[in-house]
Each structure stands twice: as C-alpha cells, then as structure tokens.
Design a protein around this motif. Structure first.
Motif, mmCIF file in Angstrom:
data_model
loop_
_atom_site.group_PDB
_atom_site.id
_atom_site.type_symbol
_atom_site.label_atom_id
_atom_site.label_comp_id
_atom_site.label_asym_id
_atom_site.label_seq_id
_atom_site.Cartn_x
_atom_site.Cartn_y
_atom_site.Cartn_z
ATOM 1 N N VAL A 297 0.670 -1.220 0.129
ATOM 2 C CA VAL A 297 -0.062 0.027 0.076
ATOM 3 C C VAL A 297 0.942 1.111 0.012
ATOM 4 O O VAL A 297 1.795 1.344 0.777
ATOM 5 C CB VAL A 297 -0.982 -0.058 1.155
ATOM 6 C CG1 VAL A 297 -1.781 1.369 1.309
ATOM 7 C CG2 VAL A 297 -1.912 -1.180 1.286
ATOM 8 N N ILE A 298 0.544 2.186 -0.814
ATOM 9 C CA ILE A 298 1.271 3.603 -0.819
ATOM 10 C C ILE A 298 0.517 4.429 -0.056
ATOM 11 O O ILE A 298 -0.873 4.518 0.128
ATOM 12 C CB ILE A 298 1.299 4.001 -2.169
ATOM 13 C CG1 ILE A 298 2.071 3.118 -3.191
ATOM 14 C CG2 ILE A 298 1.906 5.507 -2.276
ATOM 15 C CD1 ILE A 298 3.445 2.994 -2.717
ATOM 16 N N LYS A 299 1.129 5.018 1.200
ATOM 17 C CA LYS A 299 0.460 5.887 2.125
ATOM 18 C C LYS A 299 1.346 7.192 2.182
ATOM 19 O O LYS A 299 2.550 7.333 1.507
ATOM 20 C CB LYS A 299 0.717 5.180 3.493
ATOM 21 C CG LYS A 299 -0.534 4.067 3.520
ATOM 22 C CD LYS A 299 -0.403 3.329 5.146
ATOM 23 C CE LYS A 299 -1.430 2.090 4.955
ATOM 24 N NZ LYS A 299 -1.442 1.625 6.352
ATOM 25 N N ALA A 300 0.696 8.236 2.676
ATOM 26 C CA ALA A 300 1.427 9.359 3.037
ATOM 27 C C ALA A 300 1.685 9.553 4.083
ATOM 28 O O ALA A 300 0.693 9.463 5.347
ATOM 29 C CB ALA A 300 0.490 10.656 2.509
ATOM 30 N N GLY A 301 2.948 9.950 4.498
ATOM 31 C CA GLY A 301 3.459 9.990 5.853
ATOM 32 C C GLY A 301 4.569 11.003 6.212
ATOM 33 O O GLY A 301 5.079 11.573 5.199
ATOM 34 N N ALA A 302 4.936 11.444 7.374
ATOM 35 C CA ALA A 302 5.953 12.607 7.730
ATOM 36 C C ALA A 302 7.236 11.487 7.405
ATOM 37 O O ALA A 302 7.372 10.426 7.977
ATOM 38 C CB ALA A 302 6.002 12.822 8.760
ATOM 39 N N ASP A 303 8.453 12.070 6.730
ATOM 40 C CA ASP A 303 9.548 11.573 6.689
ATOM 41 C C ASP A 303 10.490 12.066 7.777
ATOM 42 O O ASP A 303 10.124 12.759 8.671
ATOM 43 C CB ASP A 303 10.133 11.893 5.228
ATOM 44 C CG ASP A 303 10.502 13.313 5.250
ATOM 45 O OD1 ASP A 303 10.144 14.236 5.888
ATOM 46 O OD2 ASP A 303 10.444 13.889 4.034
ATOM 47 N N ALA A 304 11.734 11.732 7.621
ATOM 48 C CA ALA A 304 12.691 12.441 8.952
ATOM 49 C C ALA A 304 12.568 13.906 9.017
ATOM 50 O O ALA A 304 12.937 14.206 10.296
ATOM 51 C CB ALA A 304 13.968 11.815 8.427
ATOM 52 N N ALA A 305 12.266 14.824 7.942
ATOM 53 C CA ALA A 305 12.517 15.939 8.233
ATOM 54 C C ALA A 305 11.174 16.550 8.417
ATOM 55 O O ALA A 305 11.011 17.734 8.584
ATOM 56 C CB ALA A 305 13.122 16.685 6.838
ATOM 57 N N GLY A 306 10.313 15.789 8.700
ATOM 58 C CA GLY A 306 8.760 16.142 9.001
ATOM 59 C C GLY A 306 7.877 16.507 7.969
ATOM 60 O O GLY A 306 6.922 17.094 8.220
ATOM 61 N N THR A 307 8.416 16.418 6.546
ATOM 62 C CA THR A 307 7.634 16.831 5.412
ATOM 63 C C THR A 307 6.641 15.501 4.991
ATOM 64 O O THR A 307 7.176 14.501 5.221
ATOM 65 C CB THR A 307 8.415 17.449 4.298
ATOM 66 O OG1 THR A 307 9.255 16.350 3.723
ATOM 67 C CG2 THR A 307 9.123 18.591 4.725
ATOM 68 N N VAL A 308 5.641 15.751 4.404
ATOM 69 C CA VAL A 308 4.807 14.559 3.876
ATOM 70 C C VAL A 308 5.633 13.854 2.716
ATOM 71 O O VAL A 308 6.088 14.622 1.641
ATOM 72 C CB VAL A 308 3.430 14.997 3.399
ATOM 73 C CG1 VAL A 308 2.753 13.924 2.977
ATOM 74 C CG2 VAL A 308 2.888 16.053 4.364
#
Length: 298
Positions: free
Chosen positions: A53-64
């Motif tokens: 599944v492809i989801k949207a989440g925050a990366d290490a830098a806090g961006t989507v």
C-alpha cells in the motif's frame, strides 16, 4: 521488431489526435497490477516482487512523503480505458525487465490519497520531482480538510542502475533509451514510455521518475478517481444510514404531533380526520343532559 515499432508509432499518432482511447469504462487497477507482478515474475523468476500500500506520512525532516507498506494491494477502481491503462503498467514493468538486473527487487504499490488539486492542474505540471512535492503538499491539505479529489497512486520501485537526475524526464521522450544496447538485446523501441505519458495525460493524470531509496528508479503514476465528498453530503449519507430510507427523523416528530384544525375546532380523538362543526354541535347536544346531571350521589 519493425512491426512493434510501427504499432507503437500508430498508437502514439492516435493518442496525439485524441483518438484510440475510451474513458467510459471502469478499470480495476488492483487486478491489472497483480497481473503485471505475475508477468514480471514469470520473466524474471529470481526477482523478488513484494506488493503493498502507498501511504502518505512524515519523513525524517517532518515533511509529507510517500511510503510503501508491504502487504496486499488495496482494492481501487477508477474511470478510464482498461486496455490503455493495462498498456501503461505493462510498459513500465517491461522497462524494469529490460534495464534492471533479473535478480534485483522491485516493489509495486497502490494507494488512494485525497489531494487539494484539480486533475487538470495535476496533469499540466512538469515531469519533475518538485511537481511531486507540490502534489504531496496538496495531499496534506486534502487529507486534513477533506477537499479536492481522490487519486490512485501507483509506484514501481526498482533497485537497478537508476537514471541520472538530468535524464529522468527524458525517459518519457520518444526514442529515448537509457541503455541502447540493452534495448536492442531485449526488443525495446524507445516509444514505450512516451505511450505511457500520453495515456496518463489522456486520463488527466501525472507521472514522474525519481530516485529509489538506496538507489534505482521509481516511477510514480497518479490518476484521478473521484471528487472528495463534501461534509454536507457525508452527513446526509450518514443520516440516511442511521434512520433508514423510510424512517422518520427526530426533527420531524414535532410536526407529526401537531393536530389539524377546521374552523378552530380540534380533533377530540387526538388524531385522525378533522371534525366537522355540525358533527361537534350534534355531539354536544346529545350529551348536554349528561353534563347537567350530577356525577355522583348528593
């Protein structure tokens, strides 16, 4: 090989003229992706091809950012041309087969993300990574405010040699091949990804090539599904589900309890048809003697 080349050129010519595509059907993307995964495994038995599944989440830098979560493919369908969208997926998987080692892993993912951007704006964006960033910004807004359009997001993540950043947008140009010798060896015409781009744009979608985590190339395809339901519509659907199609609403109860009036005379029975004045007077005359008599012993 010449036959394939001619067929691809004819296909591109029809797409350029707005012909050769039927948008009146519904496409089961889940089934098409599953078939493509099976086909790639048949071509490269040593290759591991996890789906997810492809989801949207925050990366290490806090961006989507888009994230791949291994598991079953979600059930997603959308309006479009089944044969053309199957061609899109087949061409992408065919490129992975031609230009990556046969034993390298490939992840294939699918997701449904709401985004506050119109399909026309999405499809007009340049084929660059910053355009994908713009889409992700719209995903953040669409997810929090429940506005915009639902989009199917497909990702094909390979771990082959990759493509230099300056050449990634060129892979969608006609007759471009990242490795001409390998293309000749495995029968590529250099038109497969150009057809992919034309079909995606005909569906008012977007496609971009970016670098895979730990190296390789990731192809992201984004296609519109349907507008996000507004809050009022969602509440109406929830209300109908709660009360049922023919059930009275609570706010309708006071109106149901109100009694009809005819010439100022109320219904003595507390319900039913209005009472005519003459009938009421006759009833009063017939019962007047009873009202004049005492109710009990004196």
């Amino acid at each position: 090989r010449m036959t394939v080349l001619v067929e691809d050129l004819l296909s591109l010519a029809r797409l350029d003229e707005g012909r050769g595509i039927d948008m009146t059907s519904t496409v089961d993307l889940t089934s098409v992706l599953r078939d493509a995964s099976d086909d790639l495994h048949a071509l490269d038995p040593e290759r591991t091809i996890p789906t997810g599944v492809i989801k949207a989440g925050a990366d290490a830098a806090g961006t989507v950012a888009l994230a791949f979560e291994q598991g079953g493919l979600p059930a997603i369908s959308l309006p479009g041309d089944p044969s053309r969208l199957r061609q899109v997926i087949t061409n992408i998987v065919g490129n992975i087969h031609r230009y990556t080692p046969a034993d390298s892993d490939v992840e294939i993912g699918l997701g449904d993300l709401p985004a506050a951007i119109s399909p026309d704006s999405l499809s007009s964006m340049p084929l660059e990574e910053r355009s994908l960033r713009r889409f992700l910004d719209a995903v953040e807004v669409g997810g929090s405010m429940r506005i915009g359009t639902h989009y199917a997001v497909m990702r094909f993540i390979d771990h082959g040699p990759g493509v230099p950043p300056e050449s990634r947008s060129q892979i969608f140009e006609r007759f471009y091949t990242a490795d001409p010798s390998r293309a000749r060896e495995k029968g590529g015409t250099g038109l497969g990804m150009a057809i992919v781009l034309s079909v995606v744009k005909a569906h008012r979608g977007f496609i971009v090539a970016t670098e895979s985590p730990n190296g390789g190339l990731t192809i992201t395809v984004i296609l519109p599904i349907a507008p996000v339901a507004d809050m009022g519509q969602a509440e109406r659907v929830d209300d109908a589900t709660t009360h049922g199609a023919g059930s009275p609403r609570k706010d309708a109860e006071p109106r149901r309890r109100q009694k009809p009036h005819v010439h100022g005379v109320k219904d003595p029975g507390g319900g039913g048809a209005p009472v005519d004045r003459r009938e009421r007077e006759a009833a009063d005359e017939g019962g007047s003697s009873n009202r004049d008599q005492p109710l009990g012993p004196q």
